[in-house]
Scaffold this active site. Sequence first.
Site, short mmCIF file in Angstrom:
data_model
loop_
_atom_site.label_atom_id
_atom_site.label_comp_id
_atom_site.label_asym_id
_atom_site.label_seq_id
_atom_site.Cartn_x
_atom_site.Cartn_y
_atom_site.Cartn_z
N TYR A 133 24.60 23.91 61.72
CA TYR A 133 24.39 22.92 60.66
C TYR A 133 25.34 21.73 60.87
O TYR A 133 24.92 20.56 60.78
CB TYR A 133 24.61 23.54 59.26
CG TYR A 133 24.50 22.48 58.19
CD1 TYR A 133 23.26 21.95 57.82
CD2 TYR A 133 25.65 21.94 57.59
CE1 TYR A 133 23.15 20.94 56.88
CE2 TYR A 133 25.55 20.92 56.65
CZ TYR A 133 24.31 20.43 56.30
OH TYR A 133 24.21 19.41 55.38
N ARG A 142 36.75 21.33 51.75
CA ARG A 142 37.27 20.61 50.58
C ARG A 142 36.26 20.57 49.44
O ARG A 142 36.63 20.68 48.26
CB ARG A 142 37.63 19.17 51.00
CG ARG A 142 38.19 18.30 49.88
CD ARG A 142 38.12 16.83 50.24
NE ARG A 142 36.74 16.43 50.49
CZ ARG A 142 36.39 15.33 51.17
NH1 ARG A 142 37.30 14.53 51.68
NH2 ARG A 142 35.10 15.04 51.34
N ARG A 152 24.57 23.27 46.37
CA ARG A 152 24.55 23.22 47.83
C ARG A 152 25.59 24.22 48.33
O ARG A 152 26.68 24.31 47.79
CB ARG A 152 24.93 21.82 48.34
CG ARG A 152 23.87 20.76 48.11
CD ARG A 152 24.30 19.44 48.73
NE ARG A 152 25.47 18.92 48.03
CZ ARG A 152 25.45 17.92 47.16
NH1 ARG A 152 24.33 17.32 46.89
NH2 ARG A 152 26.55 17.53 46.57
N PHE A 175 39.25 3.80 66.23
CA PHE A 175 38.04 4.19 65.51
C PHE A 175 37.82 5.71 65.56
O PHE A 175 37.45 6.32 64.55
CB PHE A 175 36.84 3.44 66.11
CG PHE A 175 35.51 3.97 65.67
CD1 PHE A 175 35.03 3.72 64.40
CD2 PHE A 175 34.75 4.75 66.54
CE1 PHE A 175 33.80 4.23 64.00
CE2 PHE A 175 33.52 5.25 66.14
CZ PHE A 175 33.06 5.00 64.86
#
Length: 416
Positions: A172, A219, A229, A289
């Site tokens: 997932y 978290r 969910r 980044f």
Amino acid sequence: MASAILASLFHPSEVLALVQYKLAPKTKYDYSKDKMRERLYHHLNMTSRSFAAVIQDLDEELKDAICLFYLVLRGLDTIEDDMTIELDTKIPYLKTFHEIIYQKGWTFTKNGPNEKDRQLLVEFDVVIEGFLKLKPAYQTIIADITERMGNGMAHYATAGIHVETIADYDEYCHYVAGLVGLGLSEMFSACGFESPLVAKRKDLSNSMGLFLQKTNITRDYLEDLRDNRRFWPKEIWGLYAEKMEDLVKPENCDKAKECLSHMVWNAMGHMKDVLEYLEMIKNPSCFKFCAIPQVMAIATLNMLHTNYKIFTHENIKIRKGETVWLMKESDNIDKVAAIFRLYARQINNKSNPLDPHFVNIGVACGEIEQICVDKFPGSTAELARLQAGVMAGTSGSVITAAAVVAGAVALKSTFA
Ligand code: D61
Ligand code: MG
């Protein structure tokens, strides 16, 4: 700002970072000459706290492409996340989203009124317009990743399909975040900023996403449960409770903490790959980044570790000062390795010897330390420098912080 400084009062280097951040010139990005870009970057800033900053600091060649990569996938995710949309409606949108991004004028208004990024889809025509102006090579990468992510999301949105095993959990997370890592690596290599080898290392690119996503999923236990969910794998939570929602019951507090440290340990498994990936990245704007979200994730994992609040409070976050400090410090591999060592040590120090994962987490922390000592020897001096700035809780730091605040106030009134 004042409350952020107050929260960082025992961390003088954070206060310094906050003040520098506040005083830095603000008009860095000016999109006023281009109405479309102005709308796109407006949506970027509305939909993301952390990614907006790092994307806008990218070199021009990649900035719009990665901004649109983000907005396209955020649009897709806003359909995935909305539990008010019927599955019969949702699944076809997820599966065809890679075609929708070629349909000029397409918008979507079926999100529930409380969906946080609803407006992005209401005005999605501007995202499509921007996407169609990108170089075809970037369009192809974005469409390919969107197709694979949409199909993966559709699979896990299907009635009766859940994240059961740890292999499902990895799968997932591959769909929703690992694939982003793969697409970004392809972009870095395609534009010539990085070696073709970066795109070839799909395993490491995948881990970049998995570390971020697993930290978020750990978290967001309570928020996700509230919206029905479930992303914690049953293979993990099933060791500690009959039903996943039982973890929040006060009588299961000890088991919940054990389950949490299992989740933290599982996420830590990707840190070696993250360091190896970052070691490959040579372009300074690509490096920051890539590195900033990762150091924020390890700081978040440190905050989660042994923290029972994740079962009682939503929205627990690292301090603003900590974020700003991490963004400032993450500009080369030695400094990033030092940050990893700093947080690995804090995680290890917090571990409870009675916890079943005490040894596992200790080993994971020790491995990070060892890799950094061997491969990034410069991180040792950087770590000493960082630790000198952390000195949490000493009266010295309060005085330092007070001095920095006084300095900032003085500076502000000078320029006002
Ligand atoms: C280098 C730099 C950035 C990276 C990277 C490597 C590798 C992977 C990623 C970023 C992706 C990290 C995803 C972690 C945050 N998770 C989410 O936002 C969840 O949604 C996942 C599906 C949408 C992904 C959107 C995305 C995110 C970051 C990007 C990007 C696309 C494109 C370019 C750059 C960064 C999460 O969202 C919750 C929410 O609504 O906030 C969820 O639904 O689970
Ligand atoms: Mg989602």
